[in-house]
Design an enzyme around this catalytic site. Sequence first.
Site, PDB file in Angstrom:
ATOM      1  N   HIS A   1      -5.578  -0.704   5.502  1.00  0.00           N
ATOM      2  CA  HIS A   1      -5.339   0.076   6.731  1.00  0.00           C
ATOM      3  C   HIS A   1      -6.474   0.057   7.765  1.00  0.00           C
ATOM      4  O   HIS A   1      -7.113   1.074   8.032  1.00  0.00           O
ATOM      5  CB  HIS A   1      -4.963   1.518   6.417  1.00  0.00           C
ATOM      6  CG  HIS A   1      -5.801   2.187   5.352  1.00  0.00           C
ATOM      7  ND1 HIS A   1      -7.162   2.223   5.403  1.00  0.00           N
ATOM      8  CD2 HIS A   1      -5.446   2.840   4.221  1.00  0.00           C
ATOM      9  CE1 HIS A   1      -7.613   2.875   4.348  1.00  0.00           C
ATOM     10  NE2 HIS A   1      -6.585   3.253   3.619  1.00  0.00           N
TER      11      HIS A   1
ATOM     12  N   HIS B   1       3.600  13.895   0.878  1.00  0.00           N
ATOM     13  CA  HIS B   1       3.011  15.186   0.507  1.00  0.00           C
ATOM     14  C   HIS B   1       4.094  16.253   0.478  1.00  0.00           C
ATOM     15  O   HIS B   1       5.124  16.137   1.144  1.00  0.00           O
ATOM     16  CB  HIS B   1       1.921  15.595   1.498  1.00  0.00           C
ATOM     17  CG  HIS B   1       0.653  14.825   1.320  1.00  0.00           C
ATOM     18  ND1 HIS B   1      -0.152  14.966   0.223  1.00  0.00           N
ATOM     19  CD2 HIS B   1       0.065  13.899   2.097  1.00  0.00           C
ATOM     20  CE1 HIS B   1      -1.189  14.159   0.326  1.00  0.00           C
ATOM     21  NE2 HIS B   1      -1.082  13.489   1.450  1.00  0.00           N
TER      22      HIS B   1
ATOM     23  N   ASP C   1       0.939   2.381   3.900  1.00  0.00           N
ATOM     24  CA  ASP C   1       0.095   3.473   3.404  1.00  0.00           C
ATOM     25  C   ASP C   1       0.953   4.728   3.238  1.00  0.00           C
ATOM     26  O   ASP C   1       0.614   5.816   3.699  1.00  0.00           O
ATOM     27  CB  ASP C   1      -1.100   3.746   4.325  1.00  0.00           C
ATOM     28  CG  ASP C   1      -2.118   4.669   3.645  1.00  0.00           C
ATOM     29  OD1 ASP C   1      -1.945   4.984   2.451  1.00  0.00           O
ATOM     30  OD2 ASP C   1      -3.075   5.083   4.315  1.00  0.00           O
TER      31      ASP C   1
ATOM     32  N   HIS D   1       1.719   5.059  -2.111  1.00  0.00           N
ATOM     33  CA  HIS D   1       1.296   6.068  -3.090  1.00  0.00           C
ATOM     34  C   HIS D   1       2.551   6.666  -3.719  1.00  0.00           C
ATOM     35  O   HIS D   1       3.366   7.266  -3.016  1.00  0.00           O
ATOM     36  CB  HIS D   1       0.475   7.165  -2.405  1.00  0.00           C
ATOM     37  CG  HIS D   1      -0.813   6.651  -1.837  1.00  0.00           C
ATOM     38  ND1 HIS D   1      -1.980   6.596  -2.549  1.00  0.00           N
ATOM     39  CD2 HIS D   1      -1.096   6.121  -0.615  1.00  0.00           C
ATOM     40  CE1 HIS D   1      -2.940   6.077  -1.795  1.00  0.00           C
ATOM     41  NE2 HIS D   1      -2.427   5.776  -0.613  1.00  0.00           N
ATOM     42  N   LEU D   2       2.688   6.469  -5.022  1.00  0.00           N
ATOM     43  CA  LEU D   2       3.893   6.975  -5.696  1.00  0.00           C
ATOM     44  C   LEU D   2       3.672   8.326  -6.377  1.00  0.00           C
ATOM     45  O   LEU D   2       4.624   8.958  -6.809  1.00  0.00           O
ATOM     46  CB  LEU D   2       4.419   5.946  -6.703  1.00  0.00           C
ATOM     47  CG  LEU D   2       5.032   4.695  -6.053  1.00  0.00           C
ATOM     48  CD1 LEU D   2       5.506   3.707  -7.123  1.00  0.00           C
ATOM     49  CD2 LEU D   2       6.192   5.045  -5.128  1.00  0.00           C
ATOM     50  N   ARG D   3       2.436   8.776  -6.475  1.00  0.00           N
ATOM     51  CA  ARG D   3       2.093  10.151  -6.896  1.00  0.00           C
ATOM     52  C   ARG D   3       2.384  10.473  -8.365  1.00  0.00           C
ATOM     53  O   ARG D   3       1.980  11.533  -8.845  1.00  0.00           O
ATOM     54  CB  ARG D   3       2.821  11.191  -6.026  1.00  0.00           C
ATOM     55  CG  ARG D   3       2.622  11.030  -4.536  1.00  0.00           C
ATOM     56  CD  ARG D   3       1.170  11.098  -4.150  1.00  0.00           C
ATOM     57  NE  ARG D   3       0.992  11.209  -2.699  1.00  0.00           N
ATOM     58  CZ  ARG D   3      -0.133  10.895  -2.074  1.00  0.00           C
ATOM     59  NH1 ARG D   3      -1.166  10.435  -2.759  1.00  0.00           N
ATOM     60  NH2 ARG D   3      -0.239  11.029  -0.773  1.00  0.00           N
TER      61      ARG D   3
ATOM     62  N   HIS E   1       0.841  -1.207   0.000  1.00  0.00           N
ATOM     63  CA  HIS E   1       0.000   0.000   0.000  1.00  0.00           C
ATOM     64  C   HIS E   1       0.871   1.250   0.000  1.00  0.00           C
ATOM     65  O   HIS E   1       1.197   1.813   1.036  1.00  0.00           O
ATOM     66  CB  HIS E   1      -0.929  -0.008   1.215  1.00  0.00           C
ATOM     67  CG  HIS E   1      -2.049   0.980   1.113  1.00  0.00           C
ATOM     68  ND1 HIS E   1      -3.318   0.701   1.541  1.00  0.00           N
ATOM     69  CD2 HIS E   1      -2.101   2.243   0.618  1.00  0.00           C
ATOM     70  CE1 HIS E   1      -4.101   1.749   1.324  1.00  0.00           C
ATOM     71  NE2 HIS E   1      -3.365   2.705   0.773  1.00  0.00           N
TER      72      HIS E   1
ATOM     73  N   ASN F   1      -4.424   6.336  -7.290  1.00  0.00           N
ATOM     74  CA  ASN F   1      -4.950   7.716  -7.228  1.00  0.00           C
ATOM     75  C   ASN F   1      -3.937   8.752  -7.688  1.00  0.00           C
ATOM     76  O   ASN F   1      -3.614   9.707  -6.986  1.00  0.00           O
ATOM     77  CB  ASN F   1      -5.471   8.038  -5.826  1.00  0.00           C
ATOM     78  CG  ASN F   1      -4.400   7.985  -4.768  1.00  0.00           C
ATOM     79  OD1 ASN F   1      -3.406   7.280  -4.928  1.00  0.00           O
ATOM     80  ND2 ASN F   1      -4.578   8.730  -3.695  1.00  0.00           N
TER      81      ASN F   1
ATOM     82  N   HIS G   1     -10.620   0.554   0.798  1.00  0.00           N
ATOM     83  CA  HIS G   1     -10.415   1.537   1.883  1.00  0.00           C
ATOM     84  C   HIS G   1     -11.814   1.754   2.449  1.00  0.00           C
ATOM     85  O   HIS G   1     -12.664   2.323   1.776  1.00  0.00           O
ATOM     86  CB  HIS G   1      -9.834   2.819   1.277  1.00  0.00           C
ATOM     87  CG  HIS G   1      -9.971   4.065   2.114  1.00  0.00           C
ATOM     88  ND1 HIS G   1      -8.884   4.838   2.450  1.00  0.00           N
ATOM     89  CD2 HIS G   1     -11.042   4.697   2.652  1.00  0.00           C
ATOM     90  CE1 HIS G   1      -9.296   5.892   3.163  1.00  0.00           C
ATOM     91  NE2 HIS G   1     -10.604   5.825   3.292  1.00  0.00           N
TER      92      HIS G   1
END
Lengths: 309, 429
Positions: free
Chosen positions: B233, B310, B306, B63-65, B61, B95, B180
């Site tokens: 999560h 940012h 997770d 997030h590589l953006r 889980h 996402n 989620h």
Amino acid sequence: MMKLAKKDILGIQDMTTDEISLILETAESFLEISTREIKKVPTLRGKSVINLFYEASTRTRTSFEIAGKRLSADTINISTSTSSVVKGETLLDTARTLEAMNPDIIVLRHSAAGTPHMLARMVKQSIINAGDGAHEHPSQALLDMMTIREKKGRIAGLKVAIVGDILHSRVARSNIYGLTKMGASVAVAGPATMMPIHIERMGVRAFTTIEEAIADADVVMMLRIQLERQKQNIFPSLREYSRHYCLSRRHMKLTRPDAIVMHPGPINRGVEISPDIADDPACSVILDQVNHGVAVRMAMLYLLSGGNE
Amino acid sequence: MKLLLKGARVIDPSRSLDAPMDVLVEGGKIAGCKPGIKAPPGARVLELAGMIVTPGLIDMHTHLREPGFEYRETIASGSAAAVAGGFTSIACMPNTRPVNDNRSVTEFILRKAAEANLANVYPIGAISMGSEGRQMTEYWDLKEAGVVALSDDGNPVMDAALMRRAMEYAHSLGLPVIQHCEDKNLSAGGLMNEGYQATLLGLPGIPSIAEDVMVARDILIAEYSGTRIHFAHVSTSGSVRLIRDAKKRGLRVTAETAPHYFTLTDESLRDYDTNYKVSPPLRSDADVSAVKEGLADGTLDVIACDHAPHGRTDKEVEFEYAANGISGLETSLGLSLGLVQEGVLSWPELIAKMSVNPARILNLPKGTLAKGADADITVIHPDLVWRVDPGSFRSLGKNSPFSGRRLQGRAVLSIVGGDIKYDGRTSRT
């Protein structure tokens, strides 16, 4: 006189009873200035105070502005419609810009809870929280305590009922902190949907009827209902709300005979308070609250500027 | 290249192995795993006495953006963060902008990952177009392009009928569906866990039932349709109980939690520090205890990061406007080892939750040191005490609530396909 050893006034939660008493006593000594023909003293001459209001407010902003002016501070008002806010500047950049202009105090009103705390960490100026979301509204609680003290001679031992939308109320939170610290017994009441979870752990008794909360109360504090909450299904209608939670003449039989009625304003006549109660000089102290608001804010500005040192 | 890892304690839960052994790597594969292997000619020998050797850790889980939010993280920076945190494989959530809801985005991610050439990157495709909860994506095509699972992650599927169809269609393709769990009506407007702290802070609450309601619903759908579901999560005691009961009844339900859900409570939000703002929100003491129990008794199969990096502009704003998420790849192992130190999990149990279990859920040929397997290996220094310094993260996301925290144990070597992709044996403090 004691000094207020604080950079900022962010909330009543982190205030000691000595600090609260100091502000109240200072405010009491300032009350007389507003009755003079020349309503101005030179105490804060050369100091500048920025009222930075990110949320619509007439009374609080005006009260802070008058408080500053009566102490001869230069007061500057910035509100959302006229500032850089609409241009999309971040609070951080606005704060740094204002900081670079070297004001002494920034009074901040913001709809997001915790924003004054963030600003206080970012800039060297003193920050006064003039209301942050549903969190705190310290100047309101201080002026309420000042009013109670004037009318009742004390706070300790009194029974105070706070009625309305406790969940969304910064006035309720600041008053719960302040009144319980000063020794009052506080009851809150409102529909179950307007009651924050575990509110009893703040040291108050919680009820869902106004009658239970105001029984034998010395002070009844009514909160403003915001109509937009209806859309969130927090309550069904103003009609139903006013039928069960509007403070009216019949309720005054349940309180102490000499009970006072308070409201932070602006009032919704006939919704949370009936007009005959709001206008009854025998119990309503709503306009005294407004008057005390100026004195309390003068005291806050004065003490944060270094007091009498 | 030949590599011989000598003298370490080898923990391979895929084969219930926990013993001092040597591991030989040849041609990118595990060539042997037994005591006393002699170094073949030309082999590089790594003396690892006191170290722990495990199958390469897998984070299911992340997030590589990229594409879309490259200032937060790129596939390259996220891969670098992964190997620095001991992860040799990561699965990335869809996402991005555009959302990974079609083959071209999946292929883009895989190409960028190959260019970065650090960790194995496994894309997770969207359940619905744009993760908007209306139209199914082309699961077959996405699977052929390389996605290993489906999820709308932060935009959970509110439409139960769509969820049912998605689970049925995906199941026929052998694609796991990850939810989620958050009922968006119950959580609407919420900024933190609904509890006493939210009352004090005047912040709108997200009730635990926002999670529980959807967990319950999806368990029912899985049971009715005979399909599988994986819960992302897990943060509440209610979810743990529901998942435990579902497993007892033999349903094919799996679940993960993240380190912050067994490490922090909503009391951390006292100063409105946006680094603690995360979705689902940090919960109560009772929830933290329940999550630990769920890990200990096997209800929760996986610890996932997770990882949600940012930029400063996402976090240095009013609490209400701040983005949710914690940059977690480089602190996850250290925080999770806290569970071993506390006695919640044994070493093999922890490693299973961070390697073989996510591999099995995602059907990856990973998470084992069996002979012939891909030589993905993590070497952990179990005693190294270090202080979290987000400034030194490989991740572009410096948003960590663990800044300054002392942790014991960290990955010192990450080997992917037989190549050393991270070597922290000398430079670390």
